[in-house]
Design an enzyme around this catalytic site. Structure first.
Site, PDB file in Angstrom:
ATOM      1  N   HIS A 161       0.803  -1.219   0.000  1.00 42.97           N
ATOM      2  CA  HIS A 161       0.000   0.000   0.000  1.00 42.97           C
ATOM      3  C   HIS A 161       0.841   1.276   0.000  1.00 42.97           C
ATOM      4  O   HIS A 161       0.350   2.350  -0.370  1.00 42.97           O
ATOM      5  CB  HIS A 161      -0.939  -0.009   1.210  1.00 42.97           C
ATOM      6  CG  HIS A 161      -2.191   0.790   1.043  1.00 42.97           C
ATOM      7  ND1 HIS A 161      -2.278   1.907   0.230  1.00 42.97           N
ATOM      8  CD2 HIS A 161      -3.434   0.657   1.598  1.00 42.97           C
ATOM      9  CE1 HIS A 161      -3.504   2.410   0.292  1.00 42.97           C
ATOM     10  NE2 HIS A 161      -4.213   1.667   1.103  1.00 42.97           N
ATOM     11  N   ASP A 377     -10.922  -3.986 -17.540  1.00 42.87           N
ATOM     12  CA  ASP A 377     -11.233  -4.931 -18.621  1.00 42.87           C
ATOM     13  C   ASP A 377      -9.941  -5.462 -19.241  1.00 42.87           C
ATOM     14  O   ASP A 377      -9.192  -4.720 -19.872  1.00 42.87           O
ATOM     15  CB  ASP A 377     -12.086  -4.212 -19.682  1.00 42.87           C
ATOM     16  CG  ASP A 377     -12.515  -5.119 -20.824  1.00 42.87           C
ATOM     17  OD1 ASP A 377     -12.147  -6.308 -20.825  1.00 42.87           O
ATOM     18  OD2 ASP A 377     -13.217  -4.615 -21.723  1.00 42.87           O
TER      19      ASP A 377
END
Length: 449
Positions: A161, A377
């Site tokens: 992170h 996608d």
């Protein structure tokens, strides 16, 4: 779904390096990036359905090739974190690459039912590669692509992170998808530029920053995460409308979904934990501050640009006062965050050694409903589910939840919230949620918890 069992066969993990040579340099991490509260790995998962037009195409190969091309532009991800003077971290851009695992599972996507955390056999869907959990001197990303027997696949990822927040991660994942689909470069140019978030020459803190005021755990409230119960709660239009009706204040004003749902969960979670009435409690929620700086951070910035905004009161007041009281506290905390607030956070980190946000009496809620995990996608269309893999993750596990967009198997679009609580408190929390969402619920909307 939790009882679903299946077998996963994995290939050995490999390193995927940038497909072209990249700069070898050391890069600065801001005080927001390497603060204690972000020094952990966060898991993300994406489920993709079978696409008949992709029959015979291996998603692992397509994603691996797209990843190598995207890393040319996002080459810091292919480096390693190093310790730096004064407790800082930096990125050593070595070009070594990120960890990649391909696997096969003897299960179909449909067998998962409603796609929501906690996911069955999660440890097999994102294998704990030896060394991958280490903060420094190890790969910054771990990706596993698991092919399913139905032709769909699961993309699971573990991110260090300190390198990026959720907005930056989705920007990177989108770039991997674009390159996998044949693009020559990402549609958004990645921007590092963490130097613009350096502390001021004379660090000055002009806000109280309650999120970093530490509270002593006198009553042993911090429960080990392995002793907690994990559950997810779905809020469709019916449940959200019920809560909004309850949150209407004296002025008759309806409030945003985030503020109402956060207030409700904070209130009911506090009740379920049965905290002493005088106990100070805080709701902490990350805000994307890219447009709150003056001037705004440049488009394409993929570092951590989050503020841990904080609303606080006592457990007694939170339980006793109407829901609109908690909503007001959250709204005030949210509107307080501006450029000077963020500069104060950066300066506080410099003065106090990048402390962790407070966790005793705290509940952290991260809203990822508009970040776009589900839009990523790789060539198989939008994800059937995209977002955090579980609640309770963090440098101090067990205090965080997420708001995740989800269309359930009944076709209802809503918000999924994974929650982590001690088992007795979870039972009380479930009962509180059921009661709260039925109160004032309009009869003409249909959904289910």
């Amino acid at each position: 779904m939790a009882s679903l069992q299946f077998k996963v066969v994995r290939k050995p993990a490999v390193l995927v390096a940038p497909s072209l040579p990249t700069p070898k340099e050391s890069l600065y991490l801001s005080n927001i990036d390497d603060q204690a509260g972000l020094r952990f790995h966060i898991p993300v998962v994406q489920f993709y359905r079978f696409d008949p037009s992709k029959k015979g195409t291996d998603p692992a190969r397509v994603i691996r090739e797209g990843l190598a091309k995207a890393l040319v532009f996002y080459y810091p991800f292919a480096g390693r974190l190093r310790d730096a003077p004064a407790g800082k971290l930096l990125v050593d851009c070595t070009g070594e690459g990120v960890l990649f695992v391909e696997a096969d599972a003897d299960v179909a996507l449909e067998e998962f039912g409603d796609l929501q955390p906690p996911f069955p056999c999660w440890e097999d869907l994102l294998h704990d590669v030896p060394g991958s959990q280490t903060l420094t001197n190890s790969p910054l990303l771990l990706i596993q692509v698991t092919r399913l027997k139905c032709g769909g696949f699961i993309f699971a990822l573990q991110l260090n992170h300190t390198i990026s927040d959720a907005v930056g991660l989705v920007q990177f994942m989108t770039a991997v998808g674009e390159m996998a689909n044949g693009a020559s470069r990402p549609s958004v140019r990645p921007v590092w530029e963490r130097e613009i978030l350096r502390p001021r020459p004379n660090p000055t803190v002009k806000f109280p920053l309650y999120e970093y005021n530490q509270i002593e755990d006198k009553d042993g409230q911090m429960v080990p995460v392995n002793e907690m119960s994990h559950n997810s709660f779905f809020f469709g239009p019916r449940e959200i409308e019920s809560l909004k009706r309850q949150a209407v204040g004296q002025a008759g004003k309806k409030h945003p979904t985030f503020e109402v749902l956060s207030a409700c969960l904070w209130r009911l979670r506090t009740r379920a934990l049965q905290l002493p009435s005088e106990q100070e409690v805080r709701l902490i929620f990350p805000l994307d501050t890219r447009n709150r700086f003056d001037p705004p951070l440049p488009k394409g910035f993929y570092g951590n640009a989050i503020s841990f905004a904080c609303a606080k009161t006592t457990a007694g007041e939170l339980a006793r006062k109407p829901l609109s009281f908690a909503v007001k506290l959250i709204n005030e905390a949210k509107t307080a965050v501006n450029d000077e607030y963020m500069r104060s956070v950066i300066d506080l980190m410099e003065l106090e050694g990048r402390p962790h946000f407070t966790v005793v009496g705290a509940f952290l809620v991260s809203d990822v409903t508009k970040i776009g995990f589900g839009d990523v996608d790789f060539g198989w269309g939008r994800a059937a589910y995209g977002g955090p893999a579980k609640g309770g993750v963090g440098a101090v596990p067990g205090v965080s939840s997420f708001f995740i967009p989800l269309r359930n198997t009944s076709g209802v679009q809503g918000i999924l919230v994974p929650v982590c609580l001690p088992s007795p408190a979870m039972k009380r929390f479930q009962a509180e949620i059921n009661e709260a969402t039925e109160k004032y619920a309009p009869p003409f909307l249909h959904s289910s918890l």
